[in-house]
Design a protein around this motif. Sequence first.
Motif, PDB file in Angstrom:
ATOM      1  N   ALA A   1      16.674  -3.423  -1.408  1.00 38.99           N
ATOM      2  CA  ALA A   1      16.481  -3.980  -0.063  1.00 38.99           C
ATOM      3  C   ALA A   1      15.223  -4.828   0.009  1.00 38.99           C
ATOM      4  N   ALA A   2      14.124  -4.306  -0.529  1.00 40.22           N
ATOM      5  CA  ALA A   2      12.851  -5.030  -0.483  1.00 40.22           C
ATOM      6  C   ALA A   2      12.902  -6.303  -1.318  1.00 40.22           C
ATOM      7  N   LYS A   3      13.512  -6.221  -2.495  1.00 40.54           N
ATOM      8  CA  LYS A   3      13.659  -7.397  -3.346  1.00 40.54           C
ATOM      9  C   LYS A   3      14.498  -8.461  -2.650  1.00 40.54           C
ATOM     10  N   SER A   4      15.584  -8.024  -2.019  1.00 39.20           N
ATOM     11  CA  SER A   4      16.458  -8.957  -1.314  1.00 39.20           C
ATOM     12  C   SER A   4      15.751  -9.615  -0.137  1.00 39.20           C
ATOM     13  N   ALA A   5      14.752  -8.922   0.410  1.00 39.57           N
ATOM     14  CA  ALA A   5      13.964  -9.469   1.507  1.00 39.57           C
ATOM     15  C   ALA A   5      12.889 -10.436   1.012  1.00 39.57           C
ATOM     16  N   GLY A   6      12.738 -10.560  -0.306  1.00 42.95           N
ATOM     17  CA  GLY A   6      11.755 -11.465  -0.871  1.00 42.95           C
ATOM     18  C   GLY A   6      10.356 -10.907  -0.959  1.00 42.95           C
ATOM     19  N   MET A   7      10.251  -9.579  -1.057  1.00 42.36           N
ATOM     20  CA  MET A   7       8.956  -8.909  -1.069  1.00 42.36           C
ATOM     21  C   MET A   7       8.619  -8.365  -2.456  1.00 42.36           C
ATOM     22  N   THR A   8       7.329  -8.206  -2.726  1.00 38.26           N
ATOM     23  CA  THR A   8       6.863  -7.574  -3.956  1.00 38.26           C
ATOM     24  C   THR A   8       7.073  -6.068  -3.838  1.00 38.26           C
ATOM     25  N   VAL A   9       7.563  -5.443  -4.900  1.00 42.75           N
ATOM     26  CA  VAL A   9       7.914  -4.022  -4.845  1.00 42.75           C
ATOM     27  C   VAL A   9       7.037  -3.195  -5.777  1.00 42.75           C
ATOM     28  N   VAL A  10       6.421  -2.169  -5.204  1.00 40.88           N
ATOM     29  CA  VAL A  10       5.684  -1.168  -5.972  1.00 40.88           C
ATOM     30  C   VAL A  10       6.475   0.134  -5.886  1.00 40.88           C
ATOM     31  N   ALA A  11       6.883   0.647  -7.032  1.00 48.37           N
ATOM     32  CA  ALA A  11       7.628   1.914  -7.062  1.00 48.37           C
ATOM     33  C   ALA A  11       6.652   3.073  -7.038  1.00 48.37           C
ATOM     34  N   PHE A  12       6.804   3.944  -6.050  1.00 49.48           N
ATOM     35  CA  PHE A  12       6.016   5.170  -6.001  1.00 49.48           C
ATOM     36  C   PHE A  12       6.789   6.230  -6.770  1.00 49.48           C
ATOM     37  N   THR A  13       6.280   6.598  -7.956  1.00 50.84           N
ATOM     38  CA  THR A  13       7.017   7.514  -8.827  1.00 50.84           C
ATOM     39  C   THR A  13       6.700   8.973  -8.560  1.00 50.84           C
TER      40      THR A  13
END
Length: 220
Positions: free
Chosen positions: A176-188
């Motif tokens: 969803a975030a990628k499709s919105a054009g945003m940088t994604v940080v995965a909280f593991t």
Amino acid sequence: MPHKKAVIFDMDGVIIDSEPLWKQAEFDVFSSLGVVVSEEFTPITQTMTTTEVTEFWFEKYPWQTISLKEVEERVISRVIELIETNNCTILGIRGFMERLKAQGLKIGVATNSPYRIIPPALQKVGVYELIDAISSAEFEEKGKPDPAVYLSASQKLAIMPHECVVVEDSHSGMIAAKSAGMTVVAFTNGQLHTSFELADFTLSHFDDSNEAFRVLTTSA
């Protein structure tokens, strides 16, 4: 963080450790209606909105005594009860948000959870007053992995999508975030999972605010 003006957090599993509580609430409510809640469907239902989960179980075990909307509201109420009576704070989240705010960044929340759950959850972990905008998939046509909830959050923040960093823990949320054009940080949260490969960066914990902030700075 040059070029970035906002950080948008997913809620369940990122701000608050509520995913086990959702699982318990759904088991309690749906089992009481004769649904045989099976673990095999967990990977499917855990990415759904509450409305979608209710419809999913109704199709498999249709009940006659109560409306789907009332069942959904019972699940939500049960989740709130469990949040209020359990220790479900993600360690370090408040201090991390405070540091982001001190740097002049806006903070948003974008979640598939119904809006009624969001204020109690944010108050439980002590971050409600730090949030500049809240976006719930309840008010969108589709939840994650559709980007609508993240685009709504950026609009409420008055920040362009490409100026936003998203902190997510789920594959559907990252899509969803990628499709919105945003940088994604995965909280593991210390876990290793192939679904994190979609993210631009990974972050293990919030309790080391220096390390967490370094990751967010790098993502800019």
